[in-house]
Structures are given as C-alpha cells and as structure tokens.
Motif scaffolding. Structure first.
Motif, PDB file in Angstrom:
ATOM      1  N   ASP A   1      19.776   4.702   5.717  1.00 51.06           N
ATOM      2  CA  ASP A   1      19.640   6.353   6.359  1.00 51.06           C
ATOM      3  C   ASP A   1      20.935   6.465   4.864  1.00 51.06           C
ATOM      4  N   LYS A   2      22.297   6.320   5.875  1.00 48.61           N
ATOM      5  CA  LYS A   2      23.595   7.066   4.817  1.00 48.61           C
ATOM      6  C   LYS A   2      23.097   6.698   3.654  1.00 48.61           C
ATOM      7  N   GLU A   3      22.388   6.244   2.962  1.00 42.61           N
ATOM      8  CA  GLU A   3      22.015   6.682   0.752  1.00 42.61           C
ATOM      9  C   GLU A   3      20.780   6.335   1.125  1.00 42.61           C
ATOM     10  N   GLY A   4      19.743   6.839   1.445  1.00 36.79           N
ATOM     11  CA  GLY A   4      18.143   8.032   1.353  1.00 36.79           C
ATOM     12  C   GLY A   4      17.831   7.037   1.077  1.00 36.79           C
ATOM     13  N   ILE A   5      17.613   6.157   1.406  1.00 36.12           N
ATOM     14  CA  ILE A   5      16.247   4.731   0.754  1.00 36.12           C
ATOM     15  C   ILE A   5      15.529   5.594   2.299  1.00 36.12           C
ATOM     16  N   ASN A   6      14.278   5.647   1.291  1.00 33.13           N
ATOM     17  CA  ASN A   6      12.994   5.468   2.441  1.00 33.13           C
ATOM     18  C   ASN A   6      12.688   4.317   3.060  1.00 33.13           C
ATOM     19  N   ILE A   7      12.562   4.098   4.299  1.00 35.62           N
ATOM     20  CA  ILE A   7      11.401   2.932   4.527  1.00 35.62           C
ATOM     21  C   ILE A   7      10.165   3.440   5.058  1.00 35.62           C
ATOM     22  N   PRO A   8       8.756   3.578   3.859  1.00 40.34           N
ATOM     23  CA  PRO A   8       7.733   4.522   4.271  1.00 40.34           C
ATOM     24  C   PRO A   8       7.094   4.587   5.138  1.00 40.34           C
TER      25      PRO A   8
ATOM     26  N   GLY B   1       0.691  -1.330  -0.234  1.00 38.88           N
ATOM     27  CA  GLY B   1      -0.270   0.032  -0.172  1.00 38.88           C
ATOM     28  C   GLY B   1       0.720   1.022   0.077  1.00 38.88           C
ATOM     29  N   SER B   2       2.069   1.451   0.638  1.00 32.41           N
ATOM     30  CA  SER B   2       2.893   2.693   0.425  1.00 32.41           C
ATOM     31  C   SER B   2       4.396   2.044   0.535  1.00 32.41           C
ATOM     32  N   SER B   3       4.258   0.859   0.302  1.00 31.47           N
ATOM     33  CA  SER B   3       6.212   0.483   0.211  1.00 31.47           C
ATOM     34  C   SER B   3       5.827  -0.898  -1.562  1.00 31.47           C
ATOM     35  N   ILE B   4       7.315  -1.166  -1.739  1.00 34.66           N
ATOM     36  CA  ILE B   4       7.595  -2.659  -2.837  1.00 34.66           C
ATOM     37  C   ILE B   4       8.215  -2.970  -1.234  1.00 34.66           C
ATOM     38  N   ASN B   5       7.340  -4.387  -0.991  1.00 39.41           N
ATOM     39  CA  ASN B   5       8.336  -4.764  -0.314  1.00 39.41           C
ATOM     40  C   ASN B   5       9.063  -6.387  -0.101  1.00 39.41           C
ATOM     41  N   TYR B   6       9.777  -6.933   0.155  1.00 44.09           N
ATOM     42  CA  TYR B   6      10.744  -8.227  -0.233  1.00 44.09           C
ATOM     43  C   TYR B   6      10.845  -8.477   0.931  1.00 44.09           C
TER      44      TYR B   6
END
Length: 300
Positions: free
Chosen positions: A267-274, A232-237
């Motif tokens: 956080d260091k690479e700017g990848i968002n966990i929404p 619903g708000s993310s691509i899950n893996y």
C-alpha cells in the motif's frame, strides 16, 4: 449283615486314618506353601512399586505406568501360586489350572480383540520417544496438540479447542506427522500483483519485508521468491522462508504477520493486489429498444 457293617466301618476308619496321616505328613509342605504365598504377596507389592517407579521415568502417563505395575504384580502372585501348588505336590491340579487358564485366556482374547489391540497399541505409543504429550501432530485427517495417551485412546486438542479421541490402533496403523520433532518450519506464502507492477521491485520489497519482520531470517538471501504464473487478473508468486516453530499455530501466526506487513508495504509503494476480474464479451448486437406499445395494439 453284621460282618458287612464291620468291614465298611473298618474301611472308613482306614480311610480317615490315611487322610490323617497324609495331613500330618503334608503339614510342613502346607506351611511352606503358605509361606511361599505370603512371600509372593509382599514381593508383588515391592515389585509393583519398583516397576511403577521405573516405568514412570519413561512414560508420562500415570494410567499406563499403573497398569504395567499391576500386571507385573499379578504375574508375581501367579508365580507364587504355582510354586505353592508344586510344593504341595499338586501337579495334576497345577496342570489343570494351566490348561483352564489357557482356554479362558483364549476366550477372553477373542471376545476383547479390539480392546486388547488398543491396549497394546497404547503401550507401544507410550514408549515411543517421537510421540509425547504436548506435541503438535497431524494424523488421520486431524491436527492438534497431544493431550493424553492411555490404554484405550489417543486424545488431541485441535486449534479450535475441539477434543478428538482416536483409538490407539488407528494411530499405530496410520502415518503421523509430528511438528514438534523439529525446531524449524517453512512458511509458504502465495500472492499476486497487478500486471502493471514492476516485478523486480515487488520481489525486492517482499524479501526485505520478510527479513525485517522475522528475527530468524538473517538476510534477504534466505527468503525464496518465485513467480509462478500469469493469472487471470494478476501475476502470481510463491514466497518461502524458515521460522523457529514447533507447532502449527506458530506457523499460522507467522504467516498472518507476514501478510499484514506485506500488505502495508504494498500500500505504501502503490503496488496493487488485484481482485479476481472476469470480462464478458458479447459479439452480437442486442436490440434493447422496447417496441412501441401503441404500435403493438394497433397491429392487433
């Protein structure tokens, strides 16, 4: 009257004489029977120590090894008693004793059916090589370290330090998962990243973090990574990897460490966990303008 008294007295003398003769005749048998009982007593003590020593090598629980050795000693003494009765030619008494023991045993078995079931289940569990004190097991909805296996119950200590006591027959009749039988456990890690993320970069970064965090993971190829759904708000893996562990606590610690390191890398690479997001859409137009109070009073 005098003759009847003399006859009765004679019968009494004959009876006492017969008993005396029988006693004299059976003195050797009586002495031998006493010798058999004394020998069975000392044999029971020796057998008890021997059985206790042998069982202790197979069973870690002192209560169970002591119980088995005591039962063995009682059996040896009972055999000595039966042999002593046989030496004294008390066959009828022996038969009556066996019949009485059978009836009493049946009554006790019916009255203590649940207790005996737990006792025999405890003996079987104690001789199972796949269940040992200190193992981390999961059964009947409970998971924890095996603290004790005795003749009545099975004791677990859960991760929150609570003690769970389960009847032995319940353990024997239900599936039991023993984590300590294997030296490896697989960690499952589920997460989601924002739709704007570079999915190939996310996969490569996650595998690299896991491989650098755990010594058991020799390379990134040993880390399994699968995208599972458009959420619903993310691509899950789903990420899976093996670690050297024998308890659920070690698995939880490894999962915690993996989450911390992955969060730092994201956080260091700017990848968002929404966060979970829900959008509300209103197709009709709402009149939020309040009516003029003076107009309402003037209409009235």
């Amino acid at each position: 009257m005098k003759e009847q008294f003399s006859e009765a007295f004679g019968n009494l003398v004959n009876k006492l004489q017969g008993w005396f003769n029988t006693t004299i005749e059976y003195i050797p048998n009586f002495i031998l029977a006493i010798g058999v009982m004394v020998a069975s007593y000392f044999a029971a003590k020796y057998v008890r120590k021997l059985v206790n020593k042998l069982v202790s090598k197979k069973v870690e629980q002192d209560s169970i090894s002591n119980a088995i050795s005591r039962v063995t000693a009682v059996v040896v003494v009972a055999l000595g008693l039966f042999m002593a009765l046989g030496v004294m030619n008390l066959g009828k008494a022996l038969t009556s004793l066996l019949a009485g023991a059978g009836v009493v045993g049946l009554a006790i078995g019916l009255a203590l059916q649940g207790t005996l079931a737990n006792t025999f289940a405890g003996l079987l569990l104690s001789f199972r090589k796949k269940i040992r004190i200190g193992d981390w097991v999961e059964t009947t909805g409970f998971s924890g370290e095996v603290m004790d296996i005795n003749l009545k119950d099975f004791t677990l200590k859960e991760a929150d330090n609570n003690i769970v006591i389960i009847p032995n027959k319940t353990i024997l009749n239900n599936p039991l998962k023993n984590y300590s039988l294997t030296t490896k456990m697989r960690v499952f890690l589920e997460c989601g990243v924002g739709y704007e993320s570079d999915l190939e970069k996310v996969e490569q970064l996650t595998k690299s973090v896991i491989a650098n965090t755990f010594d058991q993971v020799k390379s990134e190829d040993e880390v399994e990574f699968y995208y599972t759904e458009f959420g619903g708000s993310s691509i899950n893996y789903l990420c899976r990897f093996w670690i050297d562990a024998e308890s659920m606590l070690e698995k939880l610690n490894a999962k915690t460490k993996a989450i911390i390191e992955i969060k730092k890398a994201y956080d260091k690479e700017g990848i968002n966990i929404p966060f979970p997001i829900r959008t509300l859409q209103f197709d009709n137009k709402l009149n939020v303008k309040a009516p003029d109070i003076q107009e309402v009073f003037s209409d009235n």
